[in-house]
Design an enzyme around this catalytic site. Structure first.
Site, short mmCIF file in Angstrom:
data_model
loop_
_atom_site.label_atom_id
_atom_site.label_comp_id
_atom_site.label_asym_id
_atom_site.label_seq_id
_atom_site.Cartn_x
_atom_site.Cartn_y
_atom_site.Cartn_z
N ASN A 9 0.87 -1.18 0.00
CA ASN A 9 0.00 0.00 0.00
C ASN A 9 0.90 1.23 0.00
O ASN A 9 1.45 1.59 1.03
CB ASN A 9 -0.89 -0.05 1.26
CG ASN A 9 -1.70 1.23 1.44
OD1 ASN A 9 -1.81 2.04 0.53
ND2 ASN A 9 -2.26 1.39 2.63
N LYS A 11 0.20 4.27 -0.39
CA LYS A 11 -0.43 5.50 0.14
C LYS A 11 -0.14 6.67 -0.81
O LYS A 11 -0.03 6.44 -2.02
CB LYS A 11 0.04 5.76 1.57
CG LYS A 11 -0.13 4.51 2.45
CD LYS A 11 0.01 4.75 3.91
CE LYS A 11 -0.17 3.43 4.66
NZ LYS A 11 -0.10 3.56 6.10
N HIS A 99 -9.43 1.15 4.93
CA HIS A 99 -8.17 1.42 5.61
C HIS A 99 -8.43 2.44 6.72
O HIS A 99 -9.24 3.35 6.56
CB HIS A 99 -7.13 1.96 4.62
CG HIS A 99 -5.76 2.01 5.21
ND1 HIS A 99 -5.36 3.01 6.07
CD2 HIS A 99 -4.71 1.16 5.10
CE1 HIS A 99 -4.12 2.76 6.46
NE2 HIS A 99 -3.70 1.65 5.89
N GLU A 101 -6.89 4.93 7.66
CA GLU A 101 -6.69 6.33 7.27
C GLU A 101 -7.92 6.87 6.54
O GLU A 101 -8.26 8.04 6.67
CB GLU A 101 -5.41 6.47 6.43
CG GLU A 101 -4.17 6.30 7.30
CD GLU A 101 -2.96 5.70 6.59
OE1 GLU A 101 -2.92 5.71 5.35
OE2 GLU A 101 -2.05 5.22 7.30
N GLU A 172 -5.12 -4.65 10.72
CA GLU A 172 -4.11 -3.61 10.90
C GLU A 172 -4.39 -2.81 12.17
O GLU A 172 -5.19 -1.87 12.14
CB GLU A 172 -4.11 -2.65 9.71
CG GLU A 172 -3.82 -3.31 8.38
CD GLU A 172 -3.31 -2.31 7.36
OE1 GLU A 172 -2.21 -2.52 6.84
OE2 GLU A 172 -3.99 -1.30 7.12
N GLY A 178 2.58 2.64 10.66
CA GLY A 178 3.51 3.74 10.45
C GLY A 178 4.23 4.18 11.71
O GLY A 178 4.90 5.21 11.72
N SER A 218 3.62 -1.70 10.41
CA SER A 218 5.06 -1.78 10.63
C SER A 218 5.63 -3.18 10.37
O SER A 218 6.58 -3.60 11.03
CB SER A 218 5.42 -1.29 12.03
OG SER A 218 5.03 0.07 12.18
#
Ligand code: PGA
Length: 256
Positions: A9, A11, A99, A101, A172, A178, A218
């Site tokens: 991904n 991003k 996701h 985000e 996730e 991240g 991560s």
């Protein structure tokens, strides 16, 4: 045998030249994939056609191009959005949905996600459905309920056949995305086993055993092998480490 998958991904990262170099670097050194293994690149929309061209030119099988998002409507007055038919037309096979985000920064609701899932299924696409709890939920030890609710709200209305053929789940934990703070392999395995047991209760064990459940947050070259060795972890959804061939390739190599 269920599929083992590494999906990158990207991003909102990479310009045209970076994208080209990255994909070439990965495809040139890609290990031979077994028939149950897959690699998916999810670049920004504007790179998809080129990345797909590179995949085609390489002649590599079991490598796909996905998108990071889509709209649920086929067309219309939705400024700035991209529809599923548009993605399909340029060769996209997989789409990441839900996701954290998208949920957090773009306020995507359970209902909107459900509607996207339905539209993707209808279009014959593969859904990479993300779930995962924030830190405060983990600290309150309520992560199982939280994740179960996300799956029930937007995914578990699908029938067993569709789920088995068109859905990949990505767990996730938000506190691991991240942050460099990976879930331990025990934490990942525990949640993945919980998700599979939940699916087994609703759909039966045979279906549950066919669903790929990826870990994301991560995941990197150093920890992928340990995570992927867990019996219910079927690969990874990779962010930061997907942006360099030298960090992404060892993660692919860690697939069993
Ligand atoms: P990360 O991102 O690997 O950079 O933590 C994973 C993701 O958000 O899909």
């Amino acid at each position: 045998m269920r599929k083992k998958i590494v999906a990158g991904n990207w991003k909102m990262n990479t310009g045209i030249q970076d994208a080209r170099t990255l994909v070439d670097g990965i495809l040139n050194d890609l290990p031979q994939l077994a028939s149950h293994q897959q690699v998916v690149f999810c670049p920004p929309y504007i790179h998809i056609s080129r990345v797909n061209g590179q995949i085609q030119d390489s002649g590599k099988a079991q490598v796909f191009c996905g998108a990071q998002n889509c709209h649920d409507k086929a067309s219309g007055a939705f400024t700035g959005e991209i529809s599923i038919p548009m993605l399909k037309e340029i060769g996209v096979t997989h789409v990441i949905i839900g996701h954290s985000e998208r949920r957090q920064y773009f306020a995507e609701s359970h209902d909107f996600l459900k509607s996207k899932v339905d539209a993707l299924v209808e279009a014959g696409m593969q859904v990479i459905f993300c779930c995962g709890e924030p830190l405060e939920v983990r600290e309150a030890e309520s992560q199982n309920d939280f994740v179960a609710q996300q799956l029930k709200d937007s995914l578990m209305h699908l029938n067993a056949e569709v789920l088995q053929n068109q859905v990949i789940i990505a767990y996730e934990p938000i506190w691991a995305i991240g942050t460099g703070k990976t879930a331990s392999s025990n934490q990942a395995q525990e949640m993945h086993a919980f998700i599979r047991a939940l699916l087994a209760t609703h759909y039966g064990e045979d279906t549950a055993n066919e669903i790929s459940i990826l870990y994301g947050g991560s995941c990197n070259a150093a920890n992928a092998a340990e995570l992927f060795a867990c019996p219910d972890v079927d690969g990874g959804l990779i962010g930061g480490a997907a942006l360099k061939a030298e960090t992404f390739l060892p993660i692919i190599q860690a697939l069993s």
